[in-house]
Design a protein around this motif. Structure first.
Motif, PDB file in Angstrom:
ATOM      1  N   THR A   1      24.542  52.422  59.677  1.00 24.36           N
ATOM      2  CA  THR A   1      23.928  53.792  59.609  1.00 24.36           C
ATOM      3  C   THR A   1      24.987  54.834  59.552  1.00 24.36           C
TER       4      THR A   1
ATOM      5  N   VAL B   1      17.497  60.445  60.028  1.00 21.59           N
ATOM      6  CA  VAL B   1      16.785  58.778  60.128  1.00 21.59           C
ATOM      7  C   VAL B   1      15.566  58.859  61.090  1.00 21.59           C
ATOM      8  N   CYS B   2      14.482  58.231  60.537  1.00 22.10           N
ATOM      9  CA  CYS B   2      13.490  57.968  61.111  1.00 22.10           C
ATOM     10  C   CYS B   2      13.616  56.870  62.489  1.00 22.10           C
ATOM     11  N   GLU B   3      13.427  57.199  63.689  1.00 21.33           N
ATOM     12  CA  GLU B   3      13.530  56.205  64.657  1.00 21.33           C
ATOM     13  C   GLU B   3      12.536  55.411  64.831  1.00 21.33           C
TER      14      GLU B   3
ATOM     15  N   GLU C   1      25.503  55.486  55.703  1.00 20.79           N
ATOM     16  CA  GLU C   1      24.288  55.726  55.114  1.00 20.79           C
ATOM     17  C   GLU C   1      24.571  57.297  54.612  1.00 20.79           C
TER      18      GLU C   1
ATOM     19  N   CYS D   1      11.105  53.830  61.939  1.00 23.56           N
ATOM     20  CA  CYS D   1      11.061  52.791  60.832  1.00 23.56           C
ATOM     21  C   CYS D   1      12.490  52.739  60.104  1.00 23.56           C
ATOM     22  N   ASN D   2      13.403  53.769  60.655  1.00 22.10           N
ATOM     23  CA  ASN D   2      14.722  53.719  59.932  1.00 22.10           C
ATOM     24  C   ASN D   2      14.872  54.142  58.501  1.00 22.10           C
ATOM     25  N   GLN D   3      14.026  55.049  58.097  1.00 22.10           N
ATOM     26  CA  GLN D   3      13.954  55.396  56.756  1.00 22.10           C
ATOM     27  C   GLN D   3      14.869  56.880  56.952  1.00 22.10           C
ATOM     28  N   GLY D   4      15.634  57.078  55.785  1.00 25.11           N
ATOM     29  CA  GLY D   4      16.540  58.128  55.938  1.00 25.11           C
ATOM     30  C   GLY D   4      15.980  59.365  55.069  1.00 25.11           C
TER      31      GLY D   4
END
Length: 152
Positions: free
Chosen positions: A18, A26-28, A21, A30-33
């Motif tokens: 993380t 970062v979306c908590e 990156e 789906c972890n998309q940044g």
């Protein structure tokens, strides 16, 4: 920026992946940044998370967050030496614990793990120092003369 040992601060420990990156938000779910907070907010709506859950209630104070380094041997692994912002811990981890130096100066070949360090270097590279006839630039005259003597 070092955070004071605030017992009320939320201590955040992020994984090395993380921290490396390039996305700051970062979306908590789906972890998309994302590079901008506004883009993350728009993305969160796709998860059908109610907007009211994303905003703090009126009058609720934001809890201070401090970030610790995931490297156990590092001074900043200790919460009392945590860094006070996400950008700071990312730059620290890249500089000190990442062997990946993706930005290299075309003039002197010095490489950097943090883009802002590379950009700062470009502003001064070649503007000071002692030049050799071969084109190499030395920061100190001692290095310049020592290398020349060895080459002779």
């Amino acid at each position: 920026m070092h955070a004071a040992a605030d017992p009320d601060a939320e201590v955040v420990s992020l994984s090395p992946r993380t921290l490396l990156e390039s996305d700051r938000y970062v979306c908590e779910i789906c972890n998309q940044g994302f590079q901008r907070d506004q883009n993350l907010q728009m993305h969160r709506r796709r998860h059908k998370v109610p907007w009211k859950l994303l905003k703090r209630e009126a009058g609720e104070a934001a809890r201070k967050r401090v970030f610790v380094c995931p490297e156990p041997s590092c001074l900043h692994h200790d919460p009392s030496h945590a860094l006070g912002d996400l950008v700071g811990i990312k730059k620290h981890f890249r500089r000190k614990h990442s062997g990946h130096r993706q930005w290299a100066c075309s003039r002197c070949s010095k490489a950097y793990a943090v883009h802002s360090d590379y950009k700062a270097h470009l502003k001064t590279c070649g503007t000071r120092g002692h030049s050799c006839d071969c084109g190499r630039v030395f920061s100190r005259p001692f290095s310049f003369f020592t290398t020349n003597k060895q080459a002779s």
